[in-house]
Design a protein around this motif. Sequence first.
Motif, PDB file in Angstrom:
ATOM      1  N   SER A  23      -1.545  -4.919  -0.538  1.00 46.10           N
ATOM      2  CA  SER A  23      -2.787  -5.272  -1.230  1.00 46.10           C
ATOM      3  C   SER A  23      -3.146  -4.156  -2.208  1.00 46.10           C
ATOM      4  CB  SER A  23      -3.924  -5.461  -0.214  1.00 46.10           C
ATOM      5  OG  SER A  23      -4.249  -4.225   0.412  1.00 46.10           O
ATOM      6  N   GLU A  24      -4.228  -4.351  -2.943  1.00 46.90           N
ATOM      7  CA  GLU A  24      -4.683  -3.348  -3.897  1.00 46.90           C
ATOM      8  C   GLU A  24      -5.020  -2.031  -3.208  1.00 46.90           C
ATOM      9  OE1 GLU A  24      -7.870  -4.699  -6.294  1.00 46.90           O
ATOM     10  OE2 GLU A  24      -6.738  -6.328  -7.243  1.00 46.90           O
ATOM     11  N   PHE A  25      -5.430  -2.096  -1.955  1.00 46.72           N
ATOM     12  CA  PHE A  25      -5.756  -0.880  -1.214  1.00 46.72           C
ATOM     13  C   PHE A  25      -4.570   0.067  -1.202  1.00 46.72           C
ATOM     14  CE2 PHE A  25      -5.635   1.577   2.723  1.00 46.72           C
ATOM     15  CZ  PHE A  25      -6.875   2.190   2.719  1.00 46.72           C
ATOM     16  N   PHE A  26      -3.369  -0.466  -1.051  1.00 49.06           N
ATOM     17  CA  PHE A  26      -2.168   0.365  -1.019  1.00 49.06           C
ATOM     18  C   PHE A  26      -1.656   0.647  -2.431  1.00 49.06           C
ATOM     19  CE2 PHE A  26      -2.232  -2.268   2.866  1.00 49.06           C
ATOM     20  CZ  PHE A  26      -2.437  -1.258   3.795  1.00 49.06           C
ATOM     21  N   ALA A  27      -1.729  -0.353  -3.297  1.00 50.79           N
ATOM     22  CA  ALA A  27      -1.244  -0.177  -4.666  1.00 50.79           C
ATOM     23  C   ALA A  27      -2.001   0.933  -5.390  1.00 50.79           C
ATOM     24  CB  ALA A  27      -1.374  -1.492  -5.439  1.00 50.79           C
ATOM     25  N   VAL A  88       9.781   9.008   1.576  1.00 48.58           N
ATOM     26  CA  VAL A  88       9.151  10.057   0.780  1.00 48.58           C
ATOM     27  C   VAL A  88       7.729  10.342   1.253  1.00 48.58           C
ATOM     28  CG1 VAL A  88       8.410  10.741  -1.532  1.00 48.58           C
ATOM     29  CG2 VAL A  88      10.578   9.504  -1.217  1.00 48.58           C
ATOM     30  N   SER A  89       6.934   9.299   1.473  1.00 47.86           N
ATOM     31  CA  SER A  89       5.549   9.511   1.879  1.00 47.86           C
ATOM     32  C   SER A  89       5.004   8.290   2.588  1.00 47.86           C
ATOM     33  CB  SER A  89       4.668   9.842   0.662  1.00 47.86           C
ATOM     34  OG  SER A  89       4.608   8.728  -0.224  1.00 47.86           O
ATOM     35  N   ARG A  90       3.932   8.506   3.363  1.00 48.08           N
ATOM     36  CA  ARG A  90       3.218   7.408   4.008  1.00 48.08           C
ATOM     37  C   ARG A  90       1.885   7.215   3.306  1.00 48.08           C
ATOM     38  NH1 ARG A  90      -1.015   7.151   7.157  1.00 48.08           N
ATOM     39  NH2 ARG A  90      -0.999   9.374   7.711  1.00 48.08           N
ATOM     40  N   LEU A  91       1.538   5.957   3.033  1.00 46.66           N
ATOM     41  CA  LEU A  91       0.255   5.665   2.401  1.00 46.66           C
ATOM     42  C   LEU A  91      -0.858   5.685   3.445  1.00 46.66           C
ATOM     43  CD1 LEU A  91       1.310   2.756   0.006  1.00 46.66           C
ATOM     44  CD2 LEU A  91       1.141   5.192  -0.501  1.00 46.66           C
ATOM     45  N   ASP A  92      -2.079   5.983   2.979  1.00 49.71           N
ATOM     46  CA  ASP A  92      -3.220   5.971   3.888  1.00 49.71           C
ATOM     47  C   ASP A  92      -3.375   4.596   4.513  1.00 49.71           C
ATOM     48  OD1 ASP A  92      -3.786   8.596   3.340  1.00 49.71           O
ATOM     49  OD2 ASP A  92      -5.368   8.152   1.880  1.00 49.71           O
ATOM     50  N   ARG A  93      -3.818   4.587   5.755  1.00 50.77           N
ATOM     51  CA  ARG A  93      -3.969   3.330   6.490  1.00 50.77           C
ATOM     52  C   ARG A  93      -5.325   2.682   6.213  1.00 50.77           C
ATOM     53  NH1 ARG A  93      -1.910   7.280  10.926  1.00 50.77           N
ATOM     54  NH2 ARG A  93       0.337   6.803  10.948  1.00 50.77           N
ATOM     55  N   LYS A  94      -5.321   1.380   6.132  1.00 51.65           N
ATOM     56  CA  LYS A  94      -6.571   0.645   5.986  1.00 51.65           C
ATOM     57  C   LYS A  94      -7.293   0.590   7.325  1.00 51.65           C
ATOM     58  CE  LYS A  94      -8.368  -3.664   4.013  1.00 51.65           C
ATOM     59  NZ  LYS A  94      -7.983  -4.965   3.386  1.00 51.65           N
TER      60      LYS A  94
END
Length: 347
Positions: A23-27, A88-94
């Motif tokens: 979703s946009e939250f991750f994008a 490479v990296s982990r995105l912040d969690r919703k």
Amino acid sequence: MPVLPNADPSSHIPSPLELLGWSEFFADQVKPSEVDLVPRRVASVHRARIDAIDVSGPIGLELPPNMNTADFAVGDWVLADPLTGMLVSRLDRKTVFQRRSEGGHGQQLVAANVDSLLIATSCNADFNLARLERYLVMANQAGSNPVIVLTKADTADDAGIFVEQAKALQRDLPVVALNARSADPVSMLRRWCGVGQTVAVVGSSGVGKSTLVNTMTGAASQSGQKTGTIREHDAQGRHTTTARSLHAIPGGGWIIDTPGIRTLYVSDVTDGIDTLFAEIAELAPRCRFRDCTHTHEPGCAVQAAVASGAVAADRLERWRSLLAENRDRTPVVSGPRGNKIASKKKY
């Protein structure tokens, strides 16, 4: 270009990534320097490896040296190098569902980026209001929408009794009673399992979590989650799911199965407790004293509500118990102005 008759200009066809829960939250978290990396979603976490999915299907992840897989949860979104497959990296969690184990110094990750948490319990001796309240507190704190799923409804003389007790636990709490072995769950839980939506199933061993997952995913017996039996005298089951895993639901949505949790301790969940006991949290500001403990103080609005029957006395006792446990188990760190409660809200 003219709009065709009966066409919906606002209609949106999900992209392959959105079908996976993107979703946009991750994008919005992807930096300009990371646009060449590919998003992948964690499907299972093991001691020495992490399995993932992307738009092409199941895929492995290469892990950098000394990376701790315990820092990742099923449902996480990560960015990987498209050529080497290196994480490479982990995105912040919703959202993140986690728990503190007995004697543990940190939180144990259960599932991440879960839209709705299906809290499963049986219409038998496993049904326990105090334990359900603990799951609801954790769901509230995680940021996921809680849904109580009452399994084995077909074995109860009157499943409606269990439904009414569960509904009274929290305002506007959805409660669904079903037979996990029938086709009912597919339609009864569909509203929480739409395209791109993720649900996780939590609960004690033996309540039918794996059976529910198998029914929802249409898994064949040889490839689905293992199921087990329960003891007759207390409805307790054995652990049949030993690891967390992400499964596709035909027609859209994803479901995460989790091992049974026998004891769920609360820690760092003040907001979750306030949501569960909203009627108490809303009455507290009306008390004569700002630091009222709602036990013996004059002018206590909560005690007045108990006396009038507006708030159940046993519910107030469970609120006290959870609040005390949360206070005792929440880590306290030293700060420049003395001790303060450590904040764990960042995902």
